[in-house]
Design a protein around this motif. Structure first.
Motif, short mmCIF file in Angstrom:
data_model
loop_
_atom_site.label_atom_id
_atom_site.label_comp_id
_atom_site.label_asym_id
_atom_site.label_seq_id
_atom_site.Cartn_x
_atom_site.Cartn_y
_atom_site.Cartn_z
N HIS A 103 -2.12 6.25 8.07
CA HIS A 103 -3.46 5.29 7.59
C HIS A 103 -4.40 5.76 7.51
O HIS A 103 -5.70 6.16 7.03
CB HIS A 103 -3.19 3.79 8.83
CG HIS A 103 -2.39 3.23 9.12
ND1 HIS A 103 -1.05 2.80 9.12
CD2 HIS A 103 -2.01 1.84 7.59
CE1 HIS A 103 -0.37 2.31 9.18
NE2 HIS A 103 -0.83 1.40 8.14
N GLU A 136 -2.72 3.41 0.97
CA GLU A 136 -2.67 4.90 0.22
C GLU A 136 -3.08 4.19 -0.99
O GLU A 136 -3.69 4.33 -2.19
CB GLU A 136 -1.37 5.87 -0.68
CG GLU A 136 -1.00 6.05 1.62
CD GLU A 136 -0.02 7.43 1.54
OE1 GLU A 136 0.84 6.67 0.45
OE2 GLU A 136 0.49 8.39 1.63
N ARG A 146 1.76 2.88 3.05
CA ARG A 146 1.91 3.39 1.49
C ARG A 146 0.70 2.08 0.87
O ARG A 146 0.11 2.16 -0.37
CB ARG A 146 3.74 2.87 1.10
CG ARG A 146 3.27 2.37 -0.46
CD ARG A 146 5.18 2.99 -0.83
NE ARG A 146 5.91 3.22 -0.32
CZ ARG A 146 6.08 4.16 -1.18
NH1 ARG A 146 5.68 4.99 -2.01
NH2 ARG A 146 6.96 5.24 -0.46
N SER A 177 -4.78 8.63 5.36
CA SER A 177 -5.23 8.15 3.84
C SER A 177 -6.51 7.45 3.65
O SER A 177 -7.40 7.41 2.83
CB SER A 177 -3.99 6.66 3.81
OG SER A 177 -2.84 6.92 4.01
#
Length: 303
Positions: free
Chosen positions: A200, A231, A228, A203
């Motif tokens: 995390h 992102e 994900r 990102s």
């Protein structure tokens, strides 16, 4: 570099820093000697726990209380399986170089002595050994690792390549940990306690602006975003016109406090995003990792 090669490299850094073992036949007494301790480099000796001082160069800032209690119970029952590493100080005292958890757990277990290997090293050597030894452990949180690499760089002038060789990591991994220090302090704190994983945090760094990173980190925590999803959210913030997709905003049902506490403990221990899906005492534990280094750390922790 393959995963197997990386695992084979682990542990080499600490061995490179320690002096070669000397023959055990020649005891060396420190000035002045401890009252009841014979100092022999390379051989473990029982020394009083109260004669040991904490290492001022310790990288670790947090200890899992549950794990420490379990270690203490094990030591009370079976003793210390692996000696700690110390160096002698004036007045019969000793300073920890490696093994603080074993030392603390021994005290809690009511032990009066602890097995230790005594090494005669300088301040600089003690600091470097301590930092490198900690970096080779699997249970340091990402911020502790980042700060340890920073100390190796600032206090010893090591390059990222040299740090990678000393710790058995690859240079890209070292660089990624050092980048975490660019996060706002409030976000670093979230990473440190396991609210936000290493993946995390990496990102979020793409946002660059401190205020944007803080707001995004809060949203990640509140919504329980996966790496994900984080992102995608970050890319939407950077390129709103591209409409790369929307992050699900539907509120999740409330999490049982006991499940949430267990989830937080796992995240803190593993340094990775953990999600516990529980329904009437049944469910699954989902652990997310962002790269091979995260996966290796996970395997080492589970092993």
């Amino acid at each position: 570099m393959s995963t197997g090669a990386k695992r084979a490299a682990l542990g080499k850094g600490l061995e490179a820093l320690l002096p070669s073992k000397k023959p055990a036949a020649e005891p060396v007494a420190p000035p002045p000697p401890a009252p009841s301790v014979t100092v022999i480099e390379g051989k473990p000796k029982e020394i009083p726990v109260e004669a040991i001082e904490r290492n001022p160069y310790q990288t670790r800032t947090r200890f899992d209380e549950t794990a420490l209690a379990e270690l203490s119970a094990s030591i009370a029952e079976l003793g210390v399986a692996q000696p700690i590493l110390v160096r002698s100080l004036p007045g019969g005292k000793f300073q920890l170089i490696a093994g603080e958890r074993r030392w603390l757990a021994s005290q809690r277990a009511g032990k009066t002595t602890v097995p230790a290997i005594i090494k005669e090293v300088s301040n600089e050597q003690a600091m470097e050994i301590t930092i490198v030894e900690n970096l080779q452990r699997a249970d340091l949180n990402p911020m502790e690792q980042a700060k340890a690499y920073q100390r190796l760089s600032s206090e010893f002038g090591l390059t990222q390549e040299q740090m990678a060789k000393r710790t058995g990591k690859d240079r890209a991994s070292v660089a990624n940990f050092l980048r975490l220090l660019k996060l706002p302090e409030s976000v670093q704190a979230r990473v440190e306690v396991g609210e936000i994983s290493f993946g995390h945090a990496r990102s979020l760094l793409a946002l660059e602006d401190s205020q944007l990173i803080e707001k995004a980190a809060l949203k990640v925590v509140q919504m329980g975003m996966s790496v994900r999803a984080t992102e995608t959210f970050v890319q939407n913030q950077l390129n709103p016109e591209r409409k790369l997709g929307k992050v699900e905003t539907v509120e999740e049902p409330p999490i049982d406090p006991n499940v949430k506490e267990a989830q937080t403990k796992l995240q803190r221990t593993l340094g990775l995003k953990v999600r516990i899906e529980d329904k009437n005492g049944k469910g699954r534990v989902v652990i997310e990792y962002a790269n091979v280094d995260d996966f290796d750390r996970l395997l080492e922790a589970l092993a």
